[in-house]
Design a protein around this motif. Sequence first.
Motif, PDB file in Angstrom:
ATOM      1  N   ILE A  53      -3.006  20.792  -0.726  1.00 39.83           N
ATOM      2  CA  ILE A  53      -1.393  21.109  -0.674  1.00 39.83           C
ATOM      3  C   ILE A  53      -0.995  21.555   0.526  1.00 39.83           C
ATOM      4  N   LEU A  60       0.449  23.126   2.652  1.00 41.04           N
ATOM      5  CA  LEU A  60       1.057  24.339   2.715  1.00 41.04           C
ATOM      6  C   LEU A  60       0.551  25.376   3.313  1.00 41.04           C
ATOM      7  N   THR A  94       3.231  20.619   6.603  1.00 38.18           N
ATOM      8  CA  THR A  94       3.765  19.637   6.898  1.00 38.18           C
ATOM      9  C   THR A  94       2.763  18.078   7.197  1.00 38.18           C
ATOM     10  N   LEU A  95       1.654  18.563   7.002  1.00 38.66           N
ATOM     11  CA  LEU A  95       0.479  17.182   7.215  1.00 38.66           C
ATOM     12  C   LEU A  95       0.613  16.741   6.011  1.00 38.66           C
ATOM     13  N   SER A  96       0.406  15.315   6.001  1.00 35.75           N
ATOM     14  CA  SER A  96       0.509  14.353   4.798  1.00 35.75           C
ATOM     15  C   SER A  96      -0.405  13.317   4.953  1.00 35.75           C
ATOM     16  N   GLY A  97      -0.731  12.876   3.755  1.00 34.73           N
ATOM     17  CA  GLY A  97      -1.507  11.635   3.832  1.00 34.73           C
ATOM     18  C   GLY A  97      -3.085  11.838   3.780  1.00 34.73           C
ATOM     19  N   GLN A 145      -7.046  14.372   0.771  1.00 38.49           N
ATOM     20  CA  GLN A 145      -5.653  13.828   0.729  1.00 38.49           C
ATOM     21  C   GLN A 145      -4.670  15.090   0.881  1.00 38.49           C
ATOM     22  N   ILE A 146      -4.004  14.878   2.071  1.00 31.95           N
ATOM     23  CA  ILE A 146      -3.007  16.080   1.941  1.00 31.95           C
ATOM     24  C   ILE A 146      -1.599  15.828   1.363  1.00 31.95           C
ATOM     25  N   GLU A 147      -1.227  16.643   0.555  1.00 29.21           N
ATOM     26  CA  GLU A 147       0.219  16.264  -0.056  1.00 29.21           C
ATOM     27  C   GLU A 147       1.104  17.089   0.726  1.00 29.21           C
ATOM     28  N   GLY A 148       2.141  16.352   1.260  1.00 35.37           N
ATOM     29  CA  GLY A 148       3.061  17.048   1.966  1.00 35.37           C
ATOM     30  C   GLY A 148       4.082  18.112   1.334  1.00 35.37           C
ATOM     31  N   THR A 149       4.368  19.131   1.954  1.00 37.02           N
ATOM     32  CA  THR A 149       5.244  20.034   1.442  1.00 37.02           C
ATOM     33  C   THR A 149       6.048  20.300   2.796  1.00 37.02           C
ATOM     34  N   VAL A 150       7.127  20.916   2.205  1.00 29.88           N
ATOM     35  CA  VAL A 150       8.317  21.535   3.157  1.00 29.88           C
ATOM     36  C   VAL A 150       8.665  22.966   2.847  1.00 29.88           C
ATOM     37  N   PRO A 151       8.214  23.926   3.629  1.00 29.88           N
ATOM     38  CA  PRO A 151       8.103  25.336   3.236  1.00 29.88           C
ATOM     39  C   PRO A 151       9.731  25.462   2.708  1.00 29.88           C
TER      40      PRO A 151
END
Lengths: 257, 228
Positions: free
Chosen positions: B135, B137, B182-185, B210-216
């Motif tokens: 995740i 975050l 904020t990393l993703s993909g 696999q990074i699942e992007g989030t926005v805090p």
Amino acid sequence: MKPIFPVISLSLLWLTCADLDRNNPLDPKNAGSYVDQAIVAELFVNDSTGYDYCNYALEAIEKISQQAEFNQQLLVLEYHVINKASQHNDPYALEACNQRYYEYVPNTNERGIPDAMFNGSATRVQGASHEQIELRYTEAARSLLGKESYFGIEGSKKLINNSVQLKFWLARYSSSWEGEATLVVVLYEDLGIPRYRHVVRKILPLETITRMKQGEVLSFTLTEALEQFSYPDNIFAIVMLQRRNHPAKEIYQVAKL
Amino acid sequence: MKTYQLIGIAGLGLSVLVCGIVDKLENRAPMIKSITVDPPEIGIQDTTTASVVAEDPDGDELSYNWECSGVGQFISNLGSTVKWIAPAYSGRFPLRVKVTDENNGKASALVMVDVRSDEGPVVTFTRPVENEVIIGLGFYTIQVRVTYEWPIDRVEVWMGADSLLFTDRTWPYEFTQWNVTTLSGPILLIAKAYVAGKPWLYGVDSVHVQIEGTVPIPKLQQPATGLQ
């Protein structure tokens, strides 16, 4: 002599009903009765973050909710939360959505969207990527399929002028229950465009339920004004019975009106 | 006279016997001055030369016997200088020498030989694992395990080929400050463990994550109530 026959017939009918075996699985008074547990995916998003993660999440949840595998048992709510860190505004963000999110995720460091709760936070899917999110949501929803619930919710909605009237019933199956649960009604709007099919517009915590007898049915009627809604015809309601004072905030049962 | 003669003979015999014993007691053991191998580090099945310098205080002639406990083998294990062939595997092995003089006086010593293959360390990501979903975050902890007989200079972890995330010179090799917010993909993580003194020799491992992007979502500020 004529009036005697209907009286005798009614008496026989009454006797017969009282002596019925309670073996109908959908009869709340049947000790072995239950209904299928529906699934609600509560997805917390913001459409103005500057990143695509929420879009991936919205597209994925809307897609899988239509899959035959879930047989209309997967309901979706898209809560748009206020993101103070963003320069942009999400026009559908509500403070009530933030409050609901904070209830699910009390720890500030763990709050990040998109974040999806499937029947409570025990099955939580946070974050999204184009590559994985559809699979992650599918697996989460699939893990909840086919479960039994001892609560049933049924009802209907009716538009009256600029208001929506909701009538619904909460039934207890199987055995008597004691605990602490809240009835929550969420109104959402289908704006008719992808990623905006289940936009939460109002959250109405109704009341706390602490006990229900076997076979008991509680009925509720609710009328809510719809002034700020774009398409009142596309307003829907989700009714949830949710466990209180428990970290997972399990959804006992959910229904769409 | 007969008595005196007997005493004289006995005295003479006794002194011969005592002198013999003293001679025997006075044999001193050889002394080992040095023991060396050259080179001290060789590759598997390579040869090194072991030498011992010893001397005998009594000037006796010395004999030498080398032992290697069945690991590797000597071309000949006799003599002050011998050649030893390393086994087909790496390790740190002792070579022992026994030095014996003509009167069975003995001394022994050992020297270690490092036998090293060209294989680098075995590097393993213990966290994350292959295809792990992370995740995006906050901070994520990366852990790397290195298995090697010889000293490790450093462990590096790279994100892809271009971005060095961290360098660690001490065990446990752990990096707690990978900011994944904020990393993703899909991302490839690569760990390299470099061998001390051999900068060209390293072990490597990689994992796909696999990074699942989030926005805090920061907490909303509560409006001031004015209440005390």
